[in-house]
Design a protein around this motif. Structure first.
Motif, PDB file in Angstrom:
ATOM      1  N   GLU A  78       0.800  -1.220   0.000  1.00 28.32           N
ATOM      2  CA  GLU A  78       0.000   0.000   0.000  1.00 28.32           C
ATOM      3  C   GLU A  78       0.835   1.273   0.000  1.00 28.32           C
ATOM      4  OE1 GLU A  78      -3.407   0.059   2.568  1.00 28.32           O
ATOM      5  OE2 GLU A  78      -3.636  -2.107   2.369  1.00 28.32           O
ATOM      6  N   MET A  79       2.098   1.156  -0.304  1.00 30.55           N
ATOM      7  CA  MET A  79       2.915   2.355  -0.497  1.00 30.55           C
ATOM      8  C   MET A  79       2.528   2.890  -1.883  1.00 30.55           C
ATOM      9  SD  MET A  79       5.474   3.991   1.088  1.00 30.55           S
ATOM     10  CE  MET A  79       6.916   3.292   1.845  1.00 30.55           C
ATOM     11  N   PRO A  80       2.223   4.189  -1.988  1.00 32.10           N
ATOM     12  CA  PRO A  80       1.749   4.704  -3.281  1.00 32.10           C
ATOM     13  C   PRO A  80       2.891   4.935  -4.277  1.00 32.10           C
ATOM     14  CG  PRO A  80       1.777   6.458  -1.651  1.00 32.10           C
ATOM     15  CD  PRO A  80       2.248   5.222  -0.949  1.00 32.10           C
ATOM     16  N   ILE A  81       3.428   3.833  -4.817  1.00 32.41           N
ATOM     17  CA  ILE A  81       4.571   3.922  -5.731  1.00 32.41           C
ATOM     18  C   ILE A  81       4.078   3.751  -7.167  1.00 32.41           C
ATOM     19  CG2 ILE A  81       6.810   2.937  -6.307  1.00 32.41           C
ATOM     20  CD1 ILE A  81       6.767   1.612  -3.524  1.00 32.41           C
ATOM     21  N   ARG A  82       4.551   4.594  -8.067  1.00 30.91           N
ATOM     22  CA  ARG A  82       4.124   4.447  -9.464  1.00 30.91           C
ATOM     23  C   ARG A  82       4.795   3.216 -10.079  1.00 30.91           C
ATOM     24  NH1 ARG A  82       3.802  10.820 -11.426  1.00 30.91           N
ATOM     25  NH2 ARG A  82       3.393  11.549  -9.321  1.00 30.91           N
ATOM     26  N   PRO A  83       4.013   2.447 -10.832  1.00 32.52           N
ATOM     27  CA  PRO A  83       4.532   1.171 -11.348  1.00 32.52           C
ATOM     28  C   PRO A  83       5.531   1.357 -12.489  1.00 32.52           C
ATOM     29  CG  PRO A  83       2.320   1.564 -12.168  1.00 32.52           C
ATOM     30  CD  PRO A  83       2.619   2.682 -11.214  1.00 32.52           C
ATOM     31  N   VAL A  84       6.425   0.381 -12.652  1.00 32.13           N
ATOM     32  CA  VAL A  84       7.404   0.429 -13.740  1.00 32.13           C
ATOM     33  C   VAL A  84       7.300  -0.784 -14.665  1.00 32.13           C
ATOM     34  CG1 VAL A  84       9.084   1.808 -12.472  1.00 32.13           C
ATOM     35  CG2 VAL A  84       9.168  -0.681 -12.289  1.00 32.13           C
TER      36      VAL A  84
ATOM     37  N   THR B 173       5.596  10.903 -26.513  1.00 33.46           N
ATOM     38  CA  THR B 173       6.695  10.657 -25.578  1.00 33.46           C
ATOM     39  C   THR B 173       6.151  10.267 -24.210  1.00 33.46           C
ATOM     40  OG1 THR B 173       8.132  12.193 -26.731  1.00 33.46           O
ATOM     41  CG2 THR B 173       8.684  11.720 -24.460  1.00 33.46           C
ATOM     42  N   TRP B 174       6.790   9.282 -23.604  1.00 32.43           N
ATOM     43  CA  TRP B 174       6.420   8.778 -22.277  1.00 32.43           C
ATOM     44  C   TRP B 174       7.698   8.589 -21.468  1.00 32.43           C
ATOM     45  CZ3 TRP B 174       7.701   3.819 -20.286  1.00 32.43           C
ATOM     46  CH2 TRP B 174       7.040   3.447 -19.099  1.00 32.43           C
ATOM     47  N   VAL B 175       7.626   8.901 -20.185  1.00 35.77           N
ATOM     48  CA  VAL B 175       8.806   8.731 -19.332  1.00 35.77           C
ATOM     49  C   VAL B 175       8.498   7.687 -18.264  1.00 35.77           C
ATOM     50  CG1 VAL B 175      10.569   9.907 -17.972  1.00 35.77           C
ATOM     51  CG2 VAL B 175       9.266  11.194 -19.671  1.00 35.77           C
ATOM     52  N   LEU B 176       9.352   6.687 -18.176  1.00 35.12           N
ATOM     53  CA  LEU B 176       9.189   5.651 -17.141  1.00 35.12           C
ATOM     54  C   LEU B 176       9.339   6.318 -15.769  1.00 35.12           C
ATOM     55  CD1 LEU B 176       9.151   2.550 -16.372  1.00 35.12           C
ATOM     56  CD2 LEU B 176      11.643   2.686 -16.434  1.00 35.12           C
ATOM     57  N   PRO B 177       8.326   6.184 -14.882  1.00 33.57           N
ATOM     58  CA  PRO B 177       8.420   6.867 -13.591  1.00 33.57           C
ATOM     59  C   PRO B 177       9.573   6.306 -12.758  1.00 33.57           C
ATOM     60  CG  PRO B 177       6.221   5.929 -13.932  1.00 33.57           C
ATOM     61  CD  PRO B 177       7.090   5.392 -15.010  1.00 33.57           C
ATOM     62  N   GLY B 178      10.563   7.131 -12.536  1.00 34.49           N
ATOM     63  CA  GLY B 178      11.725   6.698 -11.758  1.00 34.49           C
ATOM     64  C   GLY B 178      12.948   6.693 -12.635  1.00 34.49           C
TER      65      GLY B 178
ATOM     66  N   THR C  48      14.069   2.690  -7.362  1.00 30.33           N
ATOM     67  CA  THR C  48      13.756   4.120  -7.358  1.00 30.33           C
ATOM     68  C   THR C  48      12.251   4.283  -7.315  1.00 30.33           C
ATOM     69  OG1 THR C  48      15.708   4.442  -8.733  1.00 30.33           O
ATOM     70  CG2 THR C  48      14.154   6.283  -8.578  1.00 30.33           C
ATOM     71  N   TRP C  49      11.750   4.896  -6.238  1.00 29.39           N
ATOM     72  CA  TRP C  49      10.299   5.032  -6.064  1.00 29.39           C
ATOM     73  C   TRP C  49       9.867   6.448  -6.420  1.00 29.39           C
ATOM     74  CZ3 TRP C  49       9.327   2.695  -0.480  1.00 29.39           C
ATOM     75  CH2 TRP C  49       9.759   1.365  -0.463  1.00 29.39           C
ATOM     76  N   VAL C  50       8.877   6.542  -7.287  1.00 28.35           N
ATOM     77  CA  VAL C  50       8.225   7.823  -7.506  1.00 28.35           C
ATOM     78  C   VAL C  50       6.873   7.743  -6.812  1.00 28.35           C
ATOM     79  CG1 VAL C  50       7.285   9.454  -9.174  1.00 28.35           C
ATOM     80  CG2 VAL C  50       9.384   8.198  -9.706  1.00 28.35           C
ATOM     81  N   LEU C  51       6.645   8.626  -5.856  1.00 28.36           N
ATOM     82  CA  LEU C  51       5.401   8.569  -5.092  1.00 28.36           C
ATOM     83  C   LEU C  51       4.265   9.208  -5.881  1.00 28.36           C
ATOM     84  CD1 LEU C  51       6.726   9.479  -1.531  1.00 28.36           C
ATOM     85  CD2 LEU C  51       6.364   7.217  -2.549  1.00 28.36           C
TER      86      LEU C  51
END
Lengths: 336, 481
Positions: B197-203, B446-451, B476-479
């Motif tokens: 449940e940590m709000p981390i954006r998926p990779v 264009t899309w950037v991978l979160p992190g 690397t976590w992007v919240l």
């Protein structure tokens, strides 16, 4: 069926075949070493280690590297020797290198297991294969190969590559069975007069145990054990997984499936060779094979299996036949 | 925070810390992680770290070093303490990286067509046309959507004030993205209680995003394009990543020998004969792509591939000739390139760079030689770099003479104080310097991978994060906002 699963790179087909072959080879080598250690003794009660070198047709390379065919030398040559392409460590390493090329298609579990198996083998030393340890090491190798087989059965995607993998495995298994029949020939050649003697029976007994066939044989032949019956069992039995008959019929079935399920047009000549070999097998009985000569017939089968391999690789994968038809050394070296 | 706080004894020193922030202001984005980490003893943390490293090795998430008779698999050291980026920081990185790649693509289209930027005098002609990575053959060649750099790795560092700066652009065949995804999977397996449940954006959708972008490059009339990944093969140190991406994309991993060109169309050799190929994600440098056009010695490439490409019969990601945009000399001009094509201020700054071919840059460099890092523009891999504050008087005299002799071969930059991140070192949590490589994927859009890939210099005080120099990596976590 979608295009993506229908197409298979020719190079992948070849790698799948060699992956199946090398693991099967490692398993069979472990079986042979184990059985030679624990069951095969000649009339003077000593083990004949040179016969293993002979049955693999490795005399030339062995004699170049070692002075005598002692236990230590032969076991080192076949288990630990990285410079010997026919050693277990080389077979598993080659399996892993083919798996590395095939990795886009392998399940993570298959790759992980091969990786760990290969890493474990590379930690073995001479201490680990001394006579008191050989049974344990052989069992470990056999079990790891079987684990690979089980993981593969349960996780490998059943597209064309599955059939090429099985072709490699089954061709190698049949080839190894012919070699096992031959080991008998090598052991007994100098003393034909002892056929049927107690020592002789124990050797046939050992032969069956090495292919996990003793109890299966007993179900077919509850009483007695003649060389002829054992040879017949290994050649003709249609229920025994390591018999030549079973191997050829499975090879035939994989080739058919490649054509019927995947619409491939290659493989005509390979199927003809399989038919020809099956016909030759069916024209024999245990009696006629022994009269013809077990060694000669084994030799014929090995030549046919080589020809089938060459033909599969040529027709499906575009590889020109190799000049040295024996060992598939350096199959991983596609990158030139 | 309890006394069990794993970071209680951690001292970030004078550096910006990726978890605690910098200066007087402390950041709150790492608080949740710190609370959760308080449930761990150092011993337990080390045990998990050990398990994770063993698993990486067993899974074969490795790069391979070949000796004469052995293939030795090595893992990239993995540090279990994650690096966390706040939603605000990520906004800056994401928009800044997109802006940069948009400008690079406009620049590449220009230099392979009208070359307005050169005619307008913004960048010297010899920097572009004399660049070893400039490909004459690409002049006038149409590239799908005018996007040349489909996968870009933008290397960022964070300075003592917490500002992200671009250290370099990787516009050829940037690698490392497989570690981003695998590190995340490893963390999920090893530390479920930290991640839950940590709000981390998926990779994990990187492969599908990449496949979409590469599919955008196939000839427009093809309905169901066949995409492949072209690798130099098992002997390439990034082979694991090639396998990883081919699997994630669900496309065949091919080598040069698997492909053949007939009548300017590309085919792969299959068990059913030749099958058409419409777009290629290639992890092979320009020079090796096609021996008929580039390096004739190359056995890794495909004869005729460039011809098929130039005729528009097959898409290539990245395009041929992107290397003239990610070179050190051109890097110095990047802020001007962004302003020129986009009429915008750069969102992400360059590291302040003095261009010695320009009189002011030369004067500043010579006046402050002992404070600056002096870099020859034509070299890569750190060769020829002089670090002023650490150089002897004799070394400074030597580089002064070289710069005066050939100013256009040099740029200079101030020493940057890279940010640090708590890192598990020999049973202690210590600060170690990190950088960040976000991955920017461009097809039509264009899309950037979160992190991105956080590399960490595992040696105390070291600023070098390269794996060959004792570098490792972190999740690397992007919240989420």
């Amino acid at each position: 069926m979608s295009t993506a699963t229908k197409l298979l790179l020719a190079r992948y087909a070849d790698c799948a075949m060699w992956l199946g072959r090398y693991i099967e080879r490692a398993e069979n080598l472990a079986r042979i070493l184990d059985v030679n250690m624990h069951f095969s003794r000649d009339a003077r009660g000593s083990q004949n280690w040179r016969s293993i070198v002979q049955l693999n047709a490795d005399e030339k390379r062995f004699d170049k590297a070692y002075d005598v065919a002692s236990y230590a030398n032969v076991v080192n040559f076949y288990v630990l020797d990285r410079d010997n392409p026919t050693s277990i460590i080389s077979a598993v390493r080659s399996a892993k290198e083919n798996a590395r090329s095939l990795r886009p298609l392998l399940s993570t579990e298959m790759w992980q297991h091969l990786n760990m198996f290969n890493n474990h083998l590379s930690t073995l030393s001479a201490e680990d294969v001394k006579p008191s340890e050989l049974a344990r090491v052989s069992a470990m190798i056999k079990e790891q190969c079987q684990l690979h087989t089980g993981i593969t059965e349960g996780t490998f995607f059943r597209d064309q590559s599955w059939h090429f993998y099985l072709l490699g495995k089954r061709i190698e298994r049949a080839d190894q069975t012919t070699r096992l029949l031959d080991i008998k020939y090598h052991l007994l050649l100098p003393m034909d007069q002892t056929v049927g003697s107690p020592v002789d029976v124990s050797q046939w007994n050992a032969l069956l145990r090495s292919v996990a066939g003793y109890h299966a044989f007993r179900r077919e032949h509850p009483r007695g054990m003649s060389p002829k019956a054992v040879a017949g069992f290994l050649l003709f039995n249609s229920a025994f997984p390591r018999s030549i008959w079973t191997g050829l019929s499975e090879i035939d079935s994989n080739l058919h499936r490649l054509r019927s399920d995947f619409g491939l047009r290659a493989g005509n000549l390979a199927m003809e060779l399989v038919d020809e070999t099956r016909a030759a097998l069916e024209s024999h009985t245990p009696d006629t094979v022994v009269n013809f000569g077990l060694h000669e017939f084994s030799d014929y089968l090995q030549r046919q299996l080589n020809a089938i391999t060459t033909e599969i690789r040529r027709d499906f994968c575009g590889f020109e036949p190799m000049t040295d038809s024996g060992m598939p050394d350096g199959q991983m070296q596609h990158q030139d | 925070m309890t006394g069990d706080d794993l970071l209680a004894a951690y001292n970030r020193g004078p550096h910006w810390c990726e978890i605690l922030g910098g200066g007087g202001a402390s950041s709150s984005h790492g608080d949740d992680l710190r609370t959760r980490l308080a449930g761990f003893s150092l011993t337990e943390l080390m045990r998990r770290a050990d398990l994770a490293e063993r698993e990486l090795y067993n899974l074969g998430i490795t790069f391979t070093v070949y000796s004469e008779r052995d293939a030795i698999d090595r893992i990239l050291p993995f540090d279990v303490l994650p690096r966390i980026l706040s939603a605000d920081d990520w906004d800056t990185i994401e928009s800044g990286s997109k802006q940069r790649v948009t400008a690079i693509n406009a620049f590449l289209h220009d230099v392979y067509h009208e070359a307005r930027i050169i005619k307008d005098g913004l960048i010297p002609a010899e920097l572009v046309f004399g660049n070893p990575y400039y490909r004459e053959q690409m002049r006038g060649v149409a590239v799908p959507h005018n996007n040349y750099v489909n996968v870009c790795g933008v290397d960022l560092v964070r300075d003592g004030q917490g500002r992200f700066k671009v250290l370099e652009d990787n516009a050829r065949t940037p690698s490392g993205v497989s570690y981003v995804v695998e590190n995340r999977h490893m963390m999920l397996r090893t530390f479920p209680e930290l991640m839950e449940e940590m709000p981390i954006r998926p990779v994990s959708n990187y492969g599908q995003k990449l496949l979409e972008a590469v599919t955008d490059l196939a000839p427009a009339h093809v309905d169901d394009p066949q995409v492949v990944l072209l690798s130099p093969g098992v002997f390439n140190s990034a082979y694991f990543e090639h396998v990883f991406l081919a699997r994630e994309m669900g496309v065949p991993l091919v080598e040069g020998n698997d492909l053949v060109v007939e009548n300017d169309h590309v085919f792969m050799k299959t068990t059913a004969g030749l099958a058409a190929v419409h777009a290629i994600y290639r992890r092979l440098d320009d020079a090796f792509l096609d021996p008929e056009v580039f390096n004739p010695e190359s056995l890794l490439g495909v004869p005729g591939l460039f011809g098929a490409y130039a005729k528009g019969n097959v898409g290539l990601a990245n395009a041929v000739g992107t290397g003239c945009a990610d070179d050190k000399a051109v890097y110095a001009y990047m802020p001007r390139i962004i302003r020129y094509y986009l009429d915008e201020e750069p969102i992400l700054d360059n590291v302040e760079t003095h261009i010695c071919r320009e009189p002011e840059g030369l004067k500043y460099t010579l006046d402050h030689l002992d404070e600056l890092v002096i870099k020859p523009v034509g070299e890569s891999g750190g060769y020829g770099i002089v670090i002023g504050p650490r150089a002897s008087a004799a070394e400074l005299d030597e580089i002064r003479a070289k710069v005066i002799d050939d100013p256009s071969n040099f740029i200079s930059q101030p020493m940057i104080d890279l940010s640090v991140c708590p890192t598990l070192i020999d049973g202690m949590v210590e600060p170690r310097h990190v950088d960040l490589r976000p991955f920017v994927v461009t097809g039509k859009d264009t899309w950037v991978l979160p992190g991105g890939l956080t590399r960490v210099a595992l040696r105390r005080g070291s600023l070098v994060v390269n794996s060959s120099q004792g570098g490792g990596s972190k999740d690397t976590w992007v919240l989420e906002r």
